[in-house]
Design an enzyme around this catalytic site. Structure first.
Site, PDB file in Angstrom:
ATOM      1  N   HIS A 350      -7.404  25.745  13.374  1.00 24.42           N
ATOM      2  CA  HIS A 350      -8.304  25.028  14.285  1.00 24.42           C
ATOM      3  C   HIS A 350      -8.931  25.978  15.300  1.00 24.42           C
ATOM      4  O   HIS A 350     -10.146  26.031  15.470  1.00 24.42           O
ATOM      5  CB  HIS A 350      -7.518  23.931  15.016  1.00 24.42           C
ATOM      6  CG  HIS A 350      -8.286  23.240  16.102  1.00 24.42           C
ATOM      7  ND1 HIS A 350      -8.808  21.989  15.961  1.00 24.42           N
ATOM      8  CD2 HIS A 350      -8.618  23.647  17.363  1.00 24.42           C
ATOM      9  CE1 HIS A 350      -9.440  21.644  17.081  1.00 24.42           C
ATOM     10  NE2 HIS A 350      -9.324  22.642  17.950  1.00 24.42           N
ATOM     11  N   GLU A 351      -8.079  26.737  15.973  1.00 24.97           N
ATOM     12  CA  GLU A 351      -8.590  27.614  17.023  1.00 24.97           C
ATOM     13  C   GLU A 351      -9.454  28.744  16.477  1.00 24.97           C
ATOM     14  O   GLU A 351     -10.486  29.081  17.047  1.00 24.97           O
ATOM     15  CB  GLU A 351      -7.423  28.163  17.840  1.00 24.97           C
ATOM     16  CG  GLU A 351      -6.703  27.102  18.650  1.00 24.97           C
ATOM     17  CD  GLU A 351      -7.645  26.305  19.531  1.00 24.97           C
ATOM     18  OE1 GLU A 351      -8.560  26.880  20.136  1.00 24.97           O
ATOM     19  OE2 GLU A 351      -7.479  25.083  19.593  1.00 24.97           O
ATOM     20  N   GLU A 374     -15.413  20.506  18.165  1.00 19.41           N
ATOM     21  CA  GLU A 374     -13.991  20.221  17.961  1.00 19.41           C
ATOM     22  C   GLU A 374     -13.717  19.690  16.553  1.00 19.41           C
ATOM     23  O   GLU A 374     -12.724  20.056  15.914  1.00 19.41           O
ATOM     24  CB  GLU A 374     -13.511  19.201  18.999  1.00 19.41           C
ATOM     25  CG  GLU A 374     -13.052  19.826  20.292  1.00 19.41           C
ATOM     26  CD  GLU A 374     -11.830  20.696  20.106  1.00 19.41           C
ATOM     27  OE1 GLU A 374     -10.829  20.239  19.545  1.00 19.41           O
ATOM     28  OE2 GLU A 374     -11.883  21.867  20.516  1.00 19.41           O
ATOM     29  N   HIS A 439     -12.603  16.226  22.651  1.00 24.05           N
ATOM     30  CA  HIS A 439     -11.469  16.137  21.731  1.00 24.05           C
ATOM     31  C   HIS A 439     -11.308  14.735  21.164  1.00 24.05           C
ATOM     32  O   HIS A 439     -10.596  14.539  20.179  1.00 24.05           O
ATOM     33  CB  HIS A 439     -10.175  16.562  22.438  1.00 24.05           C
ATOM     34  CG  HIS A 439     -10.208  17.975  22.919  1.00 24.05           C
ATOM     35  ND1 HIS A 439     -10.668  18.319  24.163  1.00 24.05           N
ATOM     36  CD2 HIS A 439      -9.861  19.129  22.308  1.00 24.05           C
ATOM     37  CE1 HIS A 439     -10.595  19.635  24.300  1.00 24.05           C
ATOM     38  NE2 HIS A 439     -10.102  20.144  23.197  1.00 24.05           N
TER      39      HIS A 439
END
Length: 537
Positions: A350-351, A374, A439
């Site tokens: 994800h990051e 996101e 988010h």
């Protein structure tokens, strides 16, 4: 937003949304995805390129002659200049040149665009973030009116820019406010103010966080690529751009100390061993690199063949992890009591995928574009899990942060089949989506991706059961994650720009699917049906 407990103090990874339209796809809700109806056109997919070839391609596109020709074809004014930030080349020889823009020497925020070209170099189209003409005056604006520079560590002095992300382009100041966020992560808050009126036009946070808590090594026994020789091994992966995992030893700055080991056998699977978090982080970096290279021919997170460092053991009792563009690196905290490193595979993927977004579409981390930013990381986090070698400890699924147990009851952080199950995320679009935390607004695209991959209603994959509703009660038959991720990546890298919203994301994915599978293909019809099902029309 209400204050959060330590266990909750994290930026939620993403949510999912319901999408389906009646009459577009056939079959029952439990039919599952189909990968066989058609195959993506080879010519429309990314071409394999070495780091040297990529550099040469960008250098050619960045020549004064090439930029002048494109600027003329686009009808840009004499004060406008183009700066190449990336070039995508497809197997049929076509290219997509991504430009940043300046006006009278000032950066144009929201002025980014993508020029599409045939193999012969002829322009075939352009995707602009803004269609407005850039014409601003610096008259009446002096240095004395420059906003004060915040004193917090990491702050940057205001710079004069043209703000063109929304409405009529205006002269503005961009200030970066440093310091620390409420979660404990460092801050790089970009604040844009009108240079003549002082009115705040926009703001976004450049440090992109993910939340979670972990208890141990999440992926069982894994293979690691390291460097060194007997008695002195390090967590350096020369085969993946010299990616390196280092130990911050609970500090909040610096590159970290190199991990070393005598027998090349790392960690114990227990958080008390400092190497354990490093094993998970290093493994996550390896799998994310391999995914982008093997699936999209992208050599490295930025596509330049260079590795992205990972730093573990950040701060004290830090319940978070974050991506930072300034160091192009991933940083992990150790969680509550320094016993739960936030280093699961999907958190790493994800990051690191934020790095892909930052070097392609540059989706601004605010409003609807922030939700798409996101969601992109959640989408590719799921894709990396499915692509990684079979792992009984952490199977591929459409759950976000399921291994880190941030809720303390075994439930995942977010659900892609029905985002609202987390209590915050959006299942579908509304005109207030841009006002929701990124988010949570990401749930709209996450849900779209699930419907694209698995379809609506009840389904099961790798032993994980799902039940995905739609906003209008219609049925969507999935086309499989392989095709869904191809469409999203092509849309992201070729058709999205910094302020793409959900409506524009629909247009971008339709175009990507048309290029890959054909205008009247089942895949394109499913793209449209899925967006309609999450109320994006």
């Amino acid at each position: 937003m209400r204050s959060l407990s330590k266990k909750q103090r994290i930026s939620a990874l993403a949510a999912t949304a319901a999408l389906v339209v009646a009459g577009v796809t056939a079959g029952t809700a439990t039919a599952g995805p189909s990968e066989k109806e058609s195959t993506a056109k080879a010519g429309a997919q990314p071409a394999a390129m070495s780091a040297v070839q990529k550099t040469q391609l960008i250098k050619k596109a960045d020549s004064a002659e090439a930029k002048a020709a494109d600027a003329k074809a686009l009808g840009l004014g004499s004060k406008e200049k183009l700066q190449v930030s990336d070039v995508i080349k497809n197997q049929d020889g076509s290219t997509h040149v991504r430009y940043e823009r300046t006006y009278d020497g000032m950066p144009v925020l929201g002025g980014d665009l993508v020029v599409h070209k045939s193999k012969s170099g002829k322009q075939t189209g352009v995707t602009k973030n803004t269609k407005a003409d850039i014409k601003v005056s610096t008259e009446g604006v002096s240095a004395a009116e420059k906003p004060a520079t915040p004193k917090a560590k990491g702050s940057k002095a205001p710079r004069k820019v043209v703000y063109a992300s929304s409405g009529k382009p205006v002269l503005a100041w961009e200030t970066v406010k440093g310091g620390t966020q409420k979660s404990g992560a460092p801050s790089q808050l970009h604040v844009i103010t009108d240079a003549k009126t002082g009115k705040k036009l926009n703001q976004y946070q450049a440090i992109q966080e993910a939340d979670g808590t972990g208890a141990s090594q999440y992926s069982g026994e894994v293979k690691l690529t390291t460097d060194g020789s007997d008695g002195n091994f390090t967590l350096t992966d020369k085969s993946r751009g010299s990616s390196k995992t280092t130990n911050l030893e609970n500090s909040e700055s610096g590159d970290g100390k190199e991990f070393t080991d005598k027998d090349n056998k790392w960690g114990t699977g227990k958080p008390e061993d400092a190497q354990t978090a490093a094993v998970d982080a290093h493994y996550g970096g390896m799998q994310t690199w391999d995914f982008y290279k093997e699936v999209f021919k992208r050599e490295g997170i930025a596509g330049d063949g260079k590795g992205a460092p990972s730093r573990v053991h950040y701060g004290d009792n830090y319940v978070n992890a974050f991506w930072d563009d300034s160091c192009f690196c991933m940083t992990y905290g150790d969680g509550e009591g320094n016993k739960a490193p936030l280093t699961s595979l999907d958190v790493a993927a994800h990051e690191m995928s934020h790095g892909v977004t930052s070097t392609t579409a540059k989706l601004e981390y605010a409003g609807e574009s922030g939700g798409l930013n996101e969601a992109t990381s959640d989408i590719f986090a799921a894709a990396v899990e499915f692509h990684a070698p079979e792992n009984k400890e952490d199977v591929g699924d459409f759950l976000v942060g399921e291994e880190i147990d941030i809720n303390g009851d075994g439930t995942p952080l977010r659900y892609m089949d029905k985002p609202s199950k987390d209590g915050n995320s959006l299942d579908e679009w509304s005109d207030k989506a841009g006002d929701v935390d990124v988010h949570y607004s990401s749930g709209i695209a996450n849900h779209w991706f699930f419907l694209m991959s698995m379809g609506s209603g009840k389904s099961e994959k790798n032993g994980v059961k799902y039940d995905s509703p739609t906003s209008d009660g219609s049925t969507v038959k999935g086309i499989g994650i392989t095709k869904a991720q191809q469409i999203w990546f092509k849309a992201l890298t070729e058709n999205m720009t910094s302020n793409t919203d959900y409506k524009a994301a629909r247009e971008a994915t339709v175009k990507a699917s048309n290029d890959l599978f054909g205008k009247d293909s089942t895949e394109t019809k499913t793209v449209e049906a899925a967006w309609t099902a999450v109320a994006v029309k």
